[in-house]
Design an enzyme around this catalytic site. Structure first.
Site, short mmCIF file in Angstrom:
data_model
loop_
_atom_site.label_atom_id
_atom_site.label_comp_id
_atom_site.label_asym_id
_atom_site.label_seq_id
_atom_site.Cartn_x
_atom_site.Cartn_y
_atom_site.Cartn_z
N ARG A 229 0.84 -1.20 0.00
CA ARG A 229 0.00 0.00 0.00
C ARG A 229 0.88 1.24 0.00
NH1 ARG A 229 -3.45 -2.22 -1.60
NH2 ARG A 229 -5.64 -2.35 -1.05
N GLU A 258 -2.96 7.79 -5.82
CA GLU A 258 -3.06 7.05 -7.08
C GLU A 258 -4.15 7.66 -7.96
OE1 GLU A 258 -3.50 2.87 -6.20
OE2 GLU A 258 -1.60 2.82 -5.12
N HIS A 276 -0.55 -0.27 -9.81
CA HIS A 276 -1.32 -1.09 -8.87
C HIS A 276 -1.84 -2.37 -9.55
CE1 HIS A 276 -3.88 -0.76 -4.96
NE2 HIS A 276 -3.66 -2.03 -5.26
N1 LIG Z 1 -0.56 -4.45 -4.85
C1 LIG Z 1 -1.69 -5.12 -4.79
O1 LIG Z 1 -2.44 -5.17 -5.74
C2 LIG Z 1 -2.05 -5.85 -3.53
C3 LIG Z 1 -2.75 -7.08 -3.61
C4 LIG Z 1 -3.09 -7.74 -2.43
C5 LIG Z 1 -2.77 -7.18 -1.21
N2 LIG Z 1 -2.13 -5.98 -1.16
C6 LIG Z 1 -1.76 -5.38 0.14
O2 LIG Z 1 -0.88 -6.28 0.79
C7 LIG Z 1 -1.18 -6.29 2.19
C8 LIG Z 1 -0.77 -7.63 2.78
O3 LIG Z 1 -1.63 -8.65 2.30
P1 LIG Z 1 -1.67 -10.09 3.00
O4 LIG Z 1 -2.76 -10.84 2.32
O5 LIG Z 1 -0.31 -10.68 3.07
O6 LIG Z 1 -2.16 -9.68 4.47
P2 LIG Z 1 -1.95 -10.50 5.84
O7 LIG Z 1 -2.92 -9.93 6.82
O8 LIG Z 1 -1.98 -11.97 5.57
O9 LIG Z 1 -0.47 -10.11 6.29
C9 LIG Z 1 -0.10 -8.88 6.83
C10 LIG Z 1 1.05 -9.12 7.79
O10 LIG Z 1 1.55 -7.87 8.23
C11 LIG Z 1 1.96 -8.03 9.60
N3 LIG Z 1 2.07 -6.74 10.26
C12 LIG Z 1 1.08 -5.97 10.78
N4 LIG Z 1 1.58 -4.86 11.36
C13 LIG Z 1 2.92 -4.94 11.20
C14 LIG Z 1 4.01 -4.10 11.57
N5 LIG Z 1 3.80 -2.97 12.24
N6 LIG Z 1 5.27 -4.47 11.24
C15 LIG Z 1 5.50 -5.62 10.55
N7 LIG Z 1 4.50 -6.48 10.19
C16 LIG Z 1 3.24 -6.13 10.49
C17 LIG Z 1 0.88 -8.91 10.20
O11 LIG Z 1 1.31 -9.55 11.38
C18 LIG Z 1 0.62 -9.88 9.06
O12 LIG Z 1 1.39 -11.06 9.24
C19 LIG Z 1 -2.70 -6.03 2.24
O13 LIG Z 1 -3.05 -5.39 3.45
C20 LIG Z 1 -2.96 -5.15 1.03
O14 LIG Z 1 -2.99 -3.81 1.44
C21 LIG Z 1 -1.75 -5.32 -2.29
O1 LIG Z 2 -5.83 -5.07 -1.59
C1 LIG Z 2 -5.92 -5.64 -2.68
O2 LIG Z 2 -6.59 -6.70 -2.83
C2 LIG Z 2 -5.15 -5.11 -3.85
O3 LIG Z 2 -4.61 -3.86 -3.57
C3 LIG Z 2 -5.87 -5.16 -5.15
O4 LIG Z 2 -6.61 -4.01 -5.41
P1 LIG Z 2 -7.47 -3.95 -6.78
O5 LIG Z 2 -8.63 -4.87 -6.56
O6 LIG Z 2 -7.91 -2.54 -6.94
O7 LIG Z 2 -6.60 -4.43 -7.88
#
Ligand SMILES: NC(=O)c1ccc[n+]([C@@H]2O[C@H](COP(=O)([O-])OP(=O)(O)OC[C@H]3O[C@@H](n4cnc5c(N)ncnc54)[C@H](O)[C@@H]3O)[C@@H](O)[C@H]2O)c1
Ligand SMILES: O=C(O)[C@H](O)COP(=O)(O)O
Length: 524
Positions: A229, A258, A276
């Site tokens: 994020r 964004e 993204h």
């Molecule tokens: N770029 C994209 O399109 C995309 C896609 C999917 C997810 N994401 C982002 O990725 C993030 C992570 O996804 P996930 O499915 O692995 O989530 P998740 O909840 O499985 O993992 C998040 C991890 O972060 C850790 N965490 C929380 N606070 C912390 C801190 N202060 N320091 C270090 N670690 C900490 C938690 O303990 C957890 O293990 C989501 O929250 C989302 O915002 C982005």
């Molecule tokens: O948190 C998520 O699942 C990702 O950031 C994906 O976002 P999007 O659905 O807009 O691609």
């Protein structure tokens, strides 16, 4: 007939369960284009582009459920949704693999300058010496946030012959050993890693976790990635260290704003970007759209949902009786979570007195939710707290004990880590409120709310006075203060509350007072 608004682009195949349902009418349009009809929709399906604000929720008076086809729910005002009685669900694991693969693709591109070399060749250049890269093999990869995506990245990194370092305050040693990664502090990770990638949710703890100061602790020539994020890596800090030559390269899939049209980051040769795209694969989009479609249908047909972010599944009547204990337990979990500075593997909860007449399993879930909240993200709630605790290797159990605390009702919580434990007792007194009545065996009495400061010290004359003096010098008004001790001249504690959050400077001074053993700030 239920009306469902799908306001972001979603996989048609994924939406099939809804398109096929007889009792559903689907409108696939942007929120702004159906302004006049907003009050007619029963469900809203979104990705990250639609901002589900208090204002939008107020206009959608028929709305019962918001389905997020993806993981992050930071585009949805969960508190407002809860207030409006709208259930929010997401698809927590449908895009995990796609995002991990995208991060890895970015990492390989970054160290081999593939985007820059591609532009060069297409400009009819053949400049092989300008794009000499670095191998991933044998390098240390630092992963900040070891959840679903972080774990998948680690698996891939090991296959590339990389050493994996992990910082996640929530990770237990057992799970780290099982996953073949080295657990370390954030500072250790910063100082040791050759490449750092962040995979936490965006919370107040993770916002700017990599910033001007923390990036300065990394090796010169560091590579940084953010495919989680925008804002987890502070963009001003990035620009500062790109300009002074400390950073070798940055890969960004996400931005603080964004699209990042006016961001200076786009001007750096060594910054590579994607718009993204982490979850943008056919497979992930099919998964997440299908998951939320099925859940929304189930919910509209009166069935409970499994991936709810905000609402408990209790009748209103039962909920009202449980509510005071729900609040107490959540705050107790939150306090313990902030005071324990190491991973926890066990939480035991003892109930005594009249609280045992209630559905205590729900109170336990509230407590686990409160405990997990400072460590995971806003998606933890009473519905999913147990599963998340289990996933993180934290066992928890409740039991009823004879009522001998002296309170009409009492909840005692003990959490244990590898090297330390913490115990807290709380009670609810009708018309008086929730009270914490003991901490680690010290009797005390305080209301668990606001900005708190917990101090362990030696029971000696002058310590309390010195604390008051330093706080006064920093212009901090003590709202309430309780003290407790076991024996005269022995260990003692203080719990103070304030109208505003304490700053680091005042805490540093307090820590220097002789006879103060430890200090914890607690934000509730
Ligand atoms: N770029 C994209 O399109 C995309 C896609 C999917 C997810 N994401 C982002 O990725 C993030 C992570 O996804 P996930 O499915 O692995 O989530 P998740 O909840 O499985 O993992 C998040 C991890 O972060 C850790 N965490 C929380 N606070 C912390 C801190 N202060 N320091 C270090 N670690 C900490 C938690 O303990 C957890 O293990 C989501 O929250 C989302 O915002 C982005
Ligand atoms: O948190 C998520 O699942 C990702 O950031 C994906 O976002 P999007 O659905 O807009 O691609």
């Amino acid at each position: 007939m239920f009306r469902i608004l799908v306001s972001d682009k979603m996989s048609g195949d994924g939406l099939k369960p809804l398109l096929d349902a007889e009792n559903v009418e689907i409108v696939q349009q942007n929120v702004a284009d159906v302004e006049e009809q907003l009050h007619t929709f029963d469900a809203l399906l979104v990705r990250s582009a639609t901002k589900v604000t208090e204002e939008l929720l107020s206009k959608m008076s028929q709305l019962k459920i918001v389905g997020r086809a993806g993981v992050g729910v930071d585009n949805i005002d969960i508190e407002a949704a809860t207030k409006h009685g709208v259930v929010v669900i997401n698809a927590p694991n449908g895009n995990t693999i796609s995002t991990a693969e995208h991060t890895f693709a970015m990492m390989a591109s970054l160290v081999r300058h593939i985007p820059q070399a591609n532009i060069s060749v297409k400009s009819r250049e053949w400049n092989r010496s300008a794009f000499v890269g670095t191998e991933l093999y044998g390098k240390s990869l630092g992963i900040v946030g070891f959840g679903r995506i972080g774990t998948e990245i680690a698996n891939r990194a090991r296959a590339f012959g990389m050493d994996v370092l992990v910082f996640d305050p929530f990770l237990t040693k057992e799970r780290a050993i099982k996953m073949g990664v080295t657990v370390c502090t954030l500072d250790e990770l910063l100082q040791t890693a050759d490449i750092i990638t962040v995979h936490t949710p965006l919370t107040k703890e993770t916002k700017g976790i990599l910033n001007k100061e923390t990036i300065a602790k990394t090796k010169k020539g560091i590579y940084l990635l953010n495919c989680a994020r925008g804002g987890i890596i502070d963009e001003e800090g990035l620009i500062y260290h790109l300009e002074n030559g400390h950073i070798a390269g940055v890969a960004l899939d996400v931005f603080e704003v964004e699209p990042p049209q006016s961001s200076k980051l786009l001007d750096f040769e060594q910054v590579i970007t994607t718009p993204h795209l982490g979850a943008s694969t056919k497979e992930a989009q099919l998964n997440v759209a299908a998951q939320v479609s099925e859940e929304v249908l189930l919910f509209l047909d009166g069935n409970p949902v499994t991936s709810s972010i905000n609402l408990p599944t209790l009748s209103k009547e039962v909920y009202e009786k449980i509510q005071p204990f729900h609040l107490l337990a959540k705050q107790m979990g939150n306090i313990v979570s902030q005071c324990m500075k190491e991973p926890v593997h066990d939480i035991s909860i003892d109930f005594e007195g009249s609280v045992t007449d209630l559905e205590t399993s729900y109170i336990t879930k509230s407590l686990i939710t409160g405990f997990l909240r400072p460590r995971v993200d806003s998606t933890v709630n009473e519905v999913n707290a147990g599963i998340i605790a289990q996933e993180r290797g934290i066992s928890f159990g409740e039991k009823y004990i004879p009522n001998n605390s002296g309170y009409e009702n009492c909840i005692t919580v003990k959490v244990s880590g590898d090297h330390s434990a913490f115990e807290i007792k709380g009670t609810y007194v009708p018309h008086y409120g929730q009270r914490i009545v003991a901490l680690n065996g010290f009797d005390i009495d305080f209301y668990p709310v606001g900005h708190l400061l917990y101090i362990q010290h030696t029971d000696k004359p002058g310590v309390i006075g010195r604390v008051g003096q330093i706080l006064g010098e920093h212009g901090l008004n003590i709202a309430t203060m309780q003290v407790g001790r076991k024996n005269k001249g022995g260990e003692a504690i203080m719990m103070l509350s304030f109208d505003k959050q304490l700053e680091q400077a005042s805490l540093n001074e307090l820590k220097n007072i002789q006879d103060i053993v430890s200090i914890h700030t607690i934000e509730l």
